[in-house]
Motif scaffolding. Structure first.
Motif, PDB file in Angstrom:
ATOM      1  N   GLU A 162       0.829  -1.206   0.000  1.00 44.05           N
ATOM      2  CA  GLU A 162       0.000   0.000   0.000  1.00 44.05           C
ATOM      3  C   GLU A 162       0.866   1.260   0.000  1.00 44.05           C
ATOM      4  OE1 GLU A 162      -3.300   0.067  -0.567  1.00 44.05           O
ATOM      5  OE2 GLU A 162      -2.799  -2.038  -0.888  1.00 44.05           O
ATOM      6  N   PHE A 165       2.228   1.183  -3.872  1.00 43.43           N
ATOM      7  CA  PHE A 165       1.288   1.264  -4.985  1.00 43.43           C
ATOM      8  C   PHE A 165       0.165   2.262  -4.795  1.00 43.43           C
ATOM      9  CE2 PHE A 165       3.263  -2.936  -5.273  1.00 43.43           C
ATOM     10  CZ  PHE A 165       3.731  -2.883  -6.568  1.00 43.43           C
ATOM     11  N   ARG A 166      -0.186   2.610  -3.582  1.00 44.00           N
ATOM     12  CA  ARG A 166      -1.212   3.612  -3.372  1.00 44.00           C
ATOM     13  C   ARG A 166      -0.608   4.934  -2.865  1.00 44.00           C
ATOM     14  NH1 ARG A 166      -3.014  -0.897  -5.402  1.00 44.00           N
ATOM     15  NH2 ARG A 166      -2.527  -1.954  -3.451  1.00 44.00           N
ATOM     16  N   LEU A 169       2.370   5.838  -5.706  1.00 46.23           N
ATOM     17  CA  LEU A 169       1.943   5.896  -7.110  1.00 46.23           C
ATOM     18  C   LEU A 169       0.633   6.643  -7.321  1.00 46.23           C
ATOM     19  CD1 LEU A 169       2.956   2.379  -8.485  1.00 46.23           C
ATOM     20  CD2 LEU A 169       4.055   4.587  -8.877  1.00 46.23           C
ATOM     21  N   ILE A 170      -0.167   6.816  -6.269  1.00 38.75           N
ATOM     22  CA  ILE A 170      -1.387   7.617  -6.407  1.00 38.75           C
ATOM     23  C   ILE A 170      -1.275   8.890  -5.561  1.00 38.75           C
ATOM     24  CG2 ILE A 170      -3.883   7.700  -6.127  1.00 38.75           C
ATOM     25  CD1 ILE A 170      -4.007   4.716  -6.506  1.00 38.75           C
ATOM     26  N   CYS A 182      -3.101   7.953 -12.417  1.00 42.15           N
ATOM     27  CA  CYS A 182      -2.232   7.339 -11.403  1.00 42.15           C
ATOM     28  C   CYS A 182      -2.835   6.027 -10.897  1.00 42.15           C
ATOM     29  CB  CYS A 182      -2.026   8.298 -10.236  1.00 42.15           C
ATOM     30  SG  CYS A 182      -1.110   9.799 -10.652  1.00 42.15           S
ATOM     31  N   SER A 186      -1.045   2.467 -11.039  1.00 41.20           N
ATOM     32  CA  SER A 186      -0.915   1.704  -9.803  1.00 41.20           C
ATOM     33  C   SER A 186      -1.489   0.305  -9.958  1.00 41.20           C
ATOM     34  CB  SER A 186      -1.634   2.442  -8.668  1.00 41.20           C
ATOM     35  OG  SER A 186      -1.808   1.609  -7.540  1.00 41.20           O
ATOM     36  N   THR A 187      -2.668   0.203 -10.554  1.00 40.29           N
ATOM     37  CA  THR A 187      -3.350  -1.086 -10.688  1.00 40.29           C
ATOM     38  C   THR A 187      -2.577  -2.033 -11.595  1.00 40.29           C
ATOM     39  OG1 THR A 187      -5.504  -0.035 -10.338  1.00 40.29           O
ATOM     40  CG2 THR A 187      -5.492  -2.201 -11.403  1.00 40.29           C
ATOM     41  N   PHE A 190       0.607  -3.085  -9.825  1.00 40.99           N
ATOM     42  CA  PHE A 190       0.277  -3.952  -8.693  1.00 40.99           C
ATOM     43  C   PHE A 190      -0.021  -5.373  -9.174  1.00 40.99           C
ATOM     44  CE2 PHE A 190      -3.040  -5.901  -6.040  1.00 40.99           C
ATOM     45  CZ  PHE A 190      -2.375  -5.969  -4.832  1.00 40.99           C
ATOM     46  N   ALA A 217      -7.406   0.921  -5.237  1.00 43.29           N
ATOM     47  CA  ALA A 217      -7.117   2.241  -5.786  1.00 43.29           C
ATOM     48  C   ALA A 217      -8.335   3.148  -5.659  1.00 43.29           C
ATOM     49  CB  ALA A 217      -6.699   2.116  -7.254  1.00 43.29           C
TER      50      ALA A 217
END
Length: 256
Positions: A162, A165-166, A169-170, A182, A186-187, A190, A217
């Protein structure tokens, strides 16, 4: 002429708006943590741990040795990630002050929705596949105790993912790019990271990870970029998956 009745002047309570948590800019600590993650998890440097004299002989099975490597790595990266984003992580638990009922219900509801979608896709294609990542988890179930596996796979692992990737990346990348772009990046990353080294035997193997990435996400964004909320979703998903492998699979007839 009729006069309107007098009503008490009750104060108007404004509707509470969802707070958006600030992930902050990228830092040098983030950069070095990402580089280390790429080196060990993507580049395969994790295998070097197995070359340490006496390491392999300390375990009775290869599955235990593999789990030991994962334990070392995830504990290390959990500490690194917590150093980088611990303050934002604990602060983002405050997201539960906004629309709490909807958010608490969404925790099991979001997980159930992804299971339903995966089930529908499997029914339509008539094929159920097991990824290499899932197969490795099932093979460890017979040699690694459930409580130990829960700590690594359901608590440490999700926090590291998390954060990467969250949160990065977001949360941080959306300072430069559109937040939904984003989310797509991320998805995709991931889902892809779960097949590093093993490859993809069938496109259906990607579906559960892609759906999980989409769910987390979207939850991260709608909860005001709350790292804590997406982490809780991830914990629930991994915990349920582990309980199924450890408690349900042994009860099924052989070959199911």
């Amino acid at each position: 002429m009729h006069q309107l009745p007098d009503y008490p002047n009750y104060p108007v309570v404004p509707r509470r708006r969802q707070r958006v948590f600030d992930a902050g800019p990228f830092t040098k600590g983030d950069l070095w943590t990402v580089i280390a993650y790429l080196v060990f998890f993507v580049g395969g440097a994790a295998a070097l741990i197995g070359l340490i004299p006496g390491y392999m002989s300390a375990f009775s099975t290869q599955e235990q040795a593999l789990f030991g490597i994962n334990l070392i790595l995830y504990v290390t990266f959990f500490i690194l990630a917590m150093i980088q984003c611990g303050a934002q992580f604990f602060e983002s638990f405050k997201t539960m002050r906004y629309y709490p009922w909807a958010k608490w219900l969404m925790l099991p509801g979001g997980w159930f929705l992804t299971i339903m979608v995966n089930g529908v896709i499997a029914a339509l294609t008539g094929e159920v596949v097991t990824s290499e990542n899932q197969a490795a988890l099932e093979s460890m179930a017979g040699t690694v105790p459930l409580p130990v596996m829960l700590v690594v796979t359901a608590f440490f692992g999700p926090f590291v993912e998390e954060y990467l990737f969250r949160h990065l990346l977001i949360g941080k990348l959306s300072r430069k790019l559109n937040v939904w772009l984003c989310a797509l990046i991320s998805t995709v990353l991931f889902a892809s990271i779960h097949f590093i080294g093993a490859g993809i035997g069938s496109w259906l193997e990607v579906v559960p990870y892609f759906m999980l990435g989409v769910m987390m996400a979207v939850a991260y964004i709608l909860s005001g970029k709350s790292l804590a909320y997406s982490y809780m979703l991830h914990v629930i998903n991994n915990t349920v998956a582990l309980l199924v492998v450890y408690l349900i699979y042994p009860l099924l007839p052989t070959g199911v």
